[in-house]
Design a protein around this motif. Sequence first.
Motif, PDB file in Angstrom:
ATOM      1  N   TYR A 111      28.785  24.935  16.958  1.00  0.00           N
ATOM      2  CA  TYR A 111      28.375  26.302  17.268  1.00  0.00           C
ATOM      3  C   TYR A 111      26.855  26.431  17.358  1.00  0.00           C
ATOM      4  O   TYR A 111      26.341  27.267  18.108  1.00  0.00           O
ATOM      5  CB  TYR A 111      28.944  27.283  16.238  1.00  0.00           C
ATOM      6  CG  TYR A 111      30.426  27.460  16.398  1.00  0.00           C
ATOM      7  CD1 TYR A 111      30.961  28.166  17.466  1.00  0.00           C
ATOM      8  CD2 TYR A 111      31.306  26.892  15.482  1.00  0.00           C
ATOM      9  CE1 TYR A 111      32.319  28.312  17.627  1.00  0.00           C
ATOM     10  CE2 TYR A 111      32.677  27.030  15.635  1.00  0.00           C
ATOM     11  CZ  TYR A 111      33.180  27.748  16.705  1.00  0.00           C
ATOM     12  OH  TYR A 111      34.532  27.877  16.870  1.00  0.00           O
ATOM     13  N   GLY A 112      26.137  25.613  16.605  1.00  0.00           N
ATOM     14  CA  GLY A 112      24.678  25.640  16.663  1.00  0.00           C
ATOM     15  C   GLY A 112      24.151  25.195  18.015  1.00  0.00           C
ATOM     16  O   GLY A 112      23.154  25.725  18.503  1.00  0.00           O
ATOM     17  N   PHE A 115      24.638  28.049  20.288  1.00  0.00           N
ATOM     18  CA  PHE A 115      23.630  29.048  19.932  1.00  0.00           C
ATOM     19  C   PHE A 115      22.275  28.664  20.524  1.00  0.00           C
ATOM     20  O   PHE A 115      21.563  29.501  21.084  1.00  0.00           O
ATOM     21  CB  PHE A 115      23.562  29.168  18.408  1.00  0.00           C
ATOM     22  CG  PHE A 115      22.493  30.072  17.885  1.00  0.00           C
ATOM     23  CD1 PHE A 115      22.458  31.412  18.225  1.00  0.00           C
ATOM     24  CD2 PHE A 115      21.519  29.582  17.029  1.00  0.00           C
ATOM     25  CE1 PHE A 115      21.472  32.248  17.730  1.00  0.00           C
ATOM     26  CE2 PHE A 115      20.537  30.405  16.526  1.00  0.00           C
ATOM     27  CZ  PHE A 115      20.501  31.746  16.883  1.00  0.00           C
ATOM     28  N   ASN A 118      22.216  29.150  24.345  1.00  0.00           N
ATOM     29  CA  ASN A 118      22.221  30.560  24.750  1.00  0.00           C
ATOM     30  C   ASN A 118      20.998  31.333  24.270  1.00  0.00           C
ATOM     31  O   ASN A 118      20.868  32.518  24.570  1.00  0.00           O
ATOM     32  CB  ASN A 118      23.494  31.250  24.243  1.00  0.00           C
ATOM     33  CG  ASN A 118      24.721  30.756  24.969  1.00  0.00           C
ATOM     34  OD1 ASN A 118      24.671  30.495  26.171  1.00  0.00           O
ATOM     35  ND2 ASN A 118      25.815  30.605  24.250  1.00  0.00           N
ATOM     36  N   ALA A 119      20.111  30.688  23.530  1.00  0.00           N
ATOM     37  CA  ALA A 119      18.906  31.354  23.031  1.00  0.00           C
ATOM     38  C   ALA A 119      17.839  31.328  24.124  1.00  0.00           C
ATOM     39  O   ALA A 119      16.880  30.567  24.068  1.00  0.00           O
ATOM     40  CB  ALA A 119      18.408  30.668  21.764  1.00  0.00           C
ATOM     41  N   ASN A 133      13.194  31.634  21.669  1.00  0.00           N
ATOM     42  CA  ASN A 133      14.076  31.651  20.499  1.00  0.00           C
ATOM     43  C   ASN A 133      14.691  30.282  20.239  1.00  0.00           C
ATOM     44  O   ASN A 133      15.220  30.033  19.161  1.00  0.00           O
ATOM     45  CB  ASN A 133      15.185  32.688  20.685  1.00  0.00           C
ATOM     46  CG  ASN A 133      14.725  34.075  20.324  1.00  0.00           C
ATOM     47  OD1 ASN A 133      13.754  34.258  19.596  1.00  0.00           O
ATOM     48  ND2 ASN A 133      15.411  35.074  20.844  1.00  0.00           N
ATOM     49  N   ARG A 134      14.618  29.391  21.195  1.00  0.00           N
ATOM     50  CA  ARG A 134      15.146  28.040  21.001  1.00  0.00           C
ATOM     51  C   ARG A 134      14.376  27.272  19.922  1.00  0.00           C
ATOM     52  O   ARG A 134      14.914  26.340  19.339  1.00  0.00           O
ATOM     53  CB  ARG A 134      15.123  27.267  22.311  1.00  0.00           C
ATOM     54  CG  ARG A 134      16.170  27.764  23.273  1.00  0.00           C
ATOM     55  CD  ARG A 134      16.232  26.931  24.497  1.00  0.00           C
ATOM     56  NE  ARG A 134      17.369  27.352  25.306  1.00  0.00           N
ATOM     57  CZ  ARG A 134      17.753  26.771  26.396  1.00  0.00           C
ATOM     58  NH1 ARG A 134      17.080  25.722  26.853  1.00  0.00           N
ATOM     59  NH2 ARG A 134      18.792  27.211  27.079  1.00  0.00           N
ATOM     60  N   ALA A 137      16.333  28.261  17.004  1.00  0.00           N
ATOM     61  CA  ALA A 137      17.768  27.995  17.133  1.00  0.00           C
ATOM     62  C   ALA A 137      18.105  26.512  17.020  1.00  0.00           C
ATOM     63  O   ALA A 137      19.197  26.156  16.564  1.00  0.00           O
ATOM     64  CB  ALA A 137      18.291  28.545  18.456  1.00  0.00           C
ATOM     65  N   VAL A 140      19.630  24.748  13.702  1.00  0.00           N
ATOM     66  CA  VAL A 140      21.032  24.834  13.284  1.00  0.00           C
ATOM     67  C   VAL A 140      21.781  23.538  13.595  1.00  0.00           C
ATOM     68  O   VAL A 140      22.344  22.909  12.684  1.00  0.00           O
ATOM     69  CB  VAL A 140      21.719  26.074  13.893  1.00  0.00           C
ATOM     70  CG1 VAL A 140      23.184  26.119  13.495  1.00  0.00           C
ATOM     71  CG2 VAL A 140      21.006  27.352  13.483  1.00  0.00           C
TER      72      VAL A 140
END
Length: 181
Positions: A111-112, A115, A118-119, A133-134, A137, A140
């Motif tokens: 899921y990370g 995430f 999509n950041a 935002n990556r 992100a 994770v």
Amino acid sequence: MSLLAPLRRLSDGINQVAIVLSVACILAMLGISFTGFLYKLMTGSALSWTYSLARIFLPWIGFLSMTISLRYGEHVAMTLLVRSLPRPLIKVAAAACLAVIALFAILLVWYGWGFFLNATQLYMISDNIQLSNRVTAIVVPVSGVIILLHLVHGFALLEHFIDDQALIDELIESTEAEERS
């Protein structure tokens, strides 16, 4: 077994890198906050970017600290309950604990990674400073991979198998050896 030794050394090396990165993030966060404090103290007005930039380091500190604490057996464990079990059940409980940790790490990676992909938004630190935002992100899935790597240490990650008396004797011997020299 010959594959485990290099993987364990790699795990220990990556753990040292995670420690250095965590300390660097903490120092950067403190430095940025202190700079904002000094600026406010000297000029009376605040720098708009200090708080926002300092917050960037929080996910890195949190996730990397999680991997470091796992490596040293400082994670949440029900040691008293597990130690009260018979020895064969302790091994079953420890194996179940490692399986849950592995599942958690796999979910962090799975899921990370989504995430991270999509950041796509930018994090506005100030009018002139924007950061993807990556940057936050990516920690994770990276932490999930580190946790999976630490699992090569097996039961050594769990404090259920630490012999308290042997640990105490070792500490006493090392203290006595230091006093003699």
